[in-house]
Scaffold this motif. Structure first.
Motif, PDB file in Angstrom:
ATOM      1  N   LEU A  37     -36.215   0.448 -15.300  1.00  0.00           N
ATOM      2  CA  LEU A  37     -34.827  -0.726 -14.879  1.00  0.00           C
ATOM      3  C   LEU A  37     -35.059   0.100 -13.670  1.00  0.00           C
ATOM      4  N   GLU A  38     -34.557  -1.017 -12.288  1.00  0.00           N
ATOM      5  CA  GLU A  38     -34.286  -0.278 -10.927  1.00  0.00           C
ATOM      6  C   GLU A  38     -33.042  -1.721 -10.702  1.00  0.00           C
ATOM      7  N   ALA A  39     -32.535  -1.293 -10.377  1.00  0.00           N
ATOM      8  CA  ALA A  39     -31.002  -2.309 -10.469  1.00  0.00           C
ATOM      9  C   ALA A  39     -30.390  -1.606  -9.836  1.00  0.00           C
ATOM     10  N   THR A  40     -29.698  -2.579  -8.201  1.00  0.00           N
ATOM     11  CA  THR A  40     -29.162  -2.841  -6.493  1.00  0.00           C
ATOM     12  C   THR A  40     -28.012  -3.814  -7.058  1.00  0.00           C
ATOM     13  N   HIS A  41     -26.667  -3.749  -7.482  1.00  0.00           N
ATOM     14  CA  HIS A  41     -25.535  -4.636  -7.650  1.00  0.00           C
ATOM     15  C   HIS A  41     -24.949  -4.661  -6.100  1.00  0.00           C
ATOM     16  N   HIS A  42     -25.531  -5.703  -5.027  1.00  0.00           N
ATOM     17  CA  HIS A  42     -25.034  -5.541  -3.829  1.00  0.00           C
ATOM     18  C   HIS A  42     -23.348  -5.819  -4.192  1.00  0.00           C
ATOM     19  N   GLY A  43     -22.118  -4.631  -3.100  1.00  0.00           N
ATOM     20  CA  GLY A  43     -20.809  -5.026  -3.265  1.00  0.00           C
ATOM     21  C   GLY A  43     -20.026  -4.219  -4.548  1.00  0.00           C
ATOM     22  N   PHE A  44     -20.977  -3.783  -4.943  1.00  0.00           N
ATOM     23  CA  PHE A  44     -20.498  -2.755  -6.839  1.00  0.00           C
ATOM     24  C   PHE A  44     -20.916  -1.188  -6.536  1.00  0.00           C
ATOM     25  N   ASP A  45     -20.306  -0.638  -7.389  1.00  0.00           N
ATOM     26  CA  ASP A  45     -20.149   0.766  -7.832  1.00  0.00           C
ATOM     27  C   ASP A  45     -20.824   0.762  -8.893  1.00  0.00           C
ATOM     28  N   VAL A  46     -21.250   1.706  -9.470  1.00  0.00           N
ATOM     29  CA  VAL A  46     -21.976   2.299 -11.431  1.00  0.00           C
ATOM     30  C   VAL A  46     -20.619   2.955 -11.185  1.00  0.00           C
ATOM     31  N   VAL A  47     -19.312   2.770 -12.039  1.00  0.00           N
ATOM     32  CA  VAL A  47     -17.774   3.066 -12.409  1.00  0.00           C
ATOM     33  C   VAL A  47     -18.757   4.357 -13.536  1.00  0.00           C
ATOM     34  N   THR A  48     -18.934   3.883 -14.880  1.00  0.00           N
ATOM     35  CA  THR A  48     -19.400   4.927 -16.197  1.00  0.00           C
ATOM     36  C   THR A  48     -20.335   4.035 -16.442  1.00  0.00           C
ATOM     37  N   MET A  49     -20.964   5.052 -17.857  1.00  0.00           N
ATOM     38  CA  MET A  49     -22.124   4.961 -18.146  1.00  0.00           C
ATOM     39  C   MET A  49     -21.919   5.669 -19.506  1.00  0.00           C
ATOM     40  N   ALA A  50     -22.863   4.821 -20.516  1.00  0.00           N
ATOM     41  CA  ALA A  50     -22.802   5.924 -21.920  1.00  0.00           C
ATOM     42  C   ALA A  50     -24.026   4.755 -22.878  1.00  0.00           C
ATOM     43  N   TRP A  51     -25.152   5.505 -23.321  1.00  0.00           N
ATOM     44  CA  TRP A  51     -26.363   5.424 -24.378  1.00  0.00           C
ATOM     45  C   TRP A  51     -25.290   5.124 -25.733  1.00  0.00           C
ATOM     46  N   SER A  52     -26.129   4.069 -25.993  1.00  0.00           N
ATOM     47  CA  SER A  52     -25.668   3.803 -27.507  1.00  0.00           C
ATOM     48  C   SER A  52     -25.746   4.875 -28.608  1.00  0.00           C
ATOM     49  N   THR A  53     -25.814   4.674 -29.660  1.00  0.00           N
ATOM     50  CA  THR A  53     -26.318   6.166 -30.639  1.00  0.00           C
ATOM     51  C   THR A  53     -27.965   5.803 -31.190  1.00  0.00           C
ATOM     52  N   ASP A  54     -28.309   5.151 -30.923  1.00  0.00           N
ATOM     53  CA  ASP A  54     -29.428   5.612 -30.801  1.00  0.00           C
ATOM     54  C   ASP A  54     -30.956   4.717 -30.490  1.00  0.00           C
ATOM     55  N   GLY A  55     -29.914   4.715 -28.978  1.00  0.00           N
ATOM     56  CA  GLY A  55     -30.203   4.949 -27.817  1.00  0.00           C
ATOM     57  C   GLY A  55     -31.548   3.625 -26.997  1.00  0.00           C
ATOM     58  N   ARG A  56     -31.300   2.328 -28.167  1.00  0.00           N
ATOM     59  CA  ARG A  56     -31.677   0.910 -27.681  1.00  0.00           C
ATOM     60  C   ARG A  56     -30.975   0.303 -26.701  1.00  0.00           C
ATOM     61  N   PHE A  57     -29.485   0.481 -26.032  1.00  0.00           N
ATOM     62  CA  PHE A  57     -28.850  -0.530 -25.378  1.00  0.00           C
ATOM     63  C   PHE A  57     -28.125   1.213 -24.589  1.00  0.00           C
ATOM     64  N   PHE A  58     -28.308   0.428 -23.188  1.00  0.00           N
ATOM     65  CA  PHE A  58     -27.371   1.481 -22.021  1.00  0.00           C
ATOM     66  C   PHE A  58     -26.248   0.189 -21.522  1.00  0.00           C
ATOM     67  N   LEU A  59     -25.183   1.675 -21.451  1.00  0.00           N
ATOM     68  CA  LEU A  59     -23.783   0.420 -21.153  1.00  0.00           C
ATOM     69  C   LEU A  59     -23.804   0.960 -19.744  1.00  0.00           C
ATOM     70  N   TYR A  60     -23.145   0.110 -19.063  1.00  0.00           N
ATOM     71  CA  TYR A  60     -22.724   0.259 -17.635  1.00  0.00           C
ATOM     72  C   TYR A  60     -21.623  -0.452 -17.078  1.00  0.00           C
ATOM     73  N   GLU A  61     -20.491   0.070 -16.100  1.00  0.00           N
ATOM     74  CA  GLU A  61     -19.576  -0.909 -15.700  1.00  0.00           C
ATOM     75  C   GLU A  61     -19.935  -1.003 -14.265  1.00  0.00           C
ATOM     76  N   LEU A  62     -19.388  -2.148 -13.631  1.00  0.00           N
ATOM     77  CA  LEU A  62     -20.158  -2.278 -12.407  1.00  0.00           C
ATOM     78  C   LEU A  62     -18.773  -2.683 -11.764  1.00  0.00           C
ATOM     79  N   TRP A  63     -18.070  -2.557 -10.679  1.00  0.00           N
ATOM     80  CA  TRP A  63     -16.373  -2.595  -9.786  1.00  0.00           C
ATOM     81  C   TRP A  63     -17.411  -2.745  -8.470  1.00  0.00           C
ATOM     82  N   ASN A  64     -16.033  -4.080  -8.062  1.00  0.00           N
ATOM     83  CA  ASN A  64     -16.375  -4.059  -6.622  1.00  0.00           C
ATOM     84  C   ASN A  64     -14.465  -4.429  -6.517  1.00  0.00           C
TER      85      ASN A  64
END
Length: 100
Positions: A37-64
């Motif tokens: 995955l490679e994602a650029t969200h114009h106007g947003f910063d990645v604030v925080t991120m975390a993996w699910s306990t099984d590694g299937r899901f990646f969660l991240y917060e974007l903020w403008n």
């Protein structure tokens, strides 16, 4: 860098203002280095991120900061689909807990 629980994937925010105006989130296969995955969200910063306990899901917060809007993005490593959930307030951290 945020490593998945089993060390299979590594997520990193590439924030090089010399080459790009906006940061890019990259998730790569830890063994081959191949980006999944490679994602650029114009106007947003990645604030925080975390993996699910099984590694299937990646969660991240974007903020403008200008519009004071954001989203929680959930990337599914199995399907390659990202779900976007709007946020009205910034979150300082994402906490993951074991089910049950």
């Amino acid at each position: 860098v945020a490593w998945s629980p089993k060390g299979t994937f590594a997520a990193v925010v590439l924030d090089d203002y010399w080459d790009a105006e906006f940061p890019t989130l990259r998730i790569a296969d830890a063994e081959t280095g191949r980006p999944i995955l490679e994602a650029t969200h114009h106007g947003f910063d990645v604030v925080t991120m975390a993996w699910s306990t099984d590694g299937r899901f990646f969660l991240y917060e974007l903020w403008n900061c200008d519009s004071e809007t954001g989203e929680l993005s959930v990337y599914n490593t199995t399907t390659g689909v990202t779900t976007h959930i709007p946020l009205t307030e910034i979150a300082d951290e994402i906490r993951i807990s074991q089910p049950g």
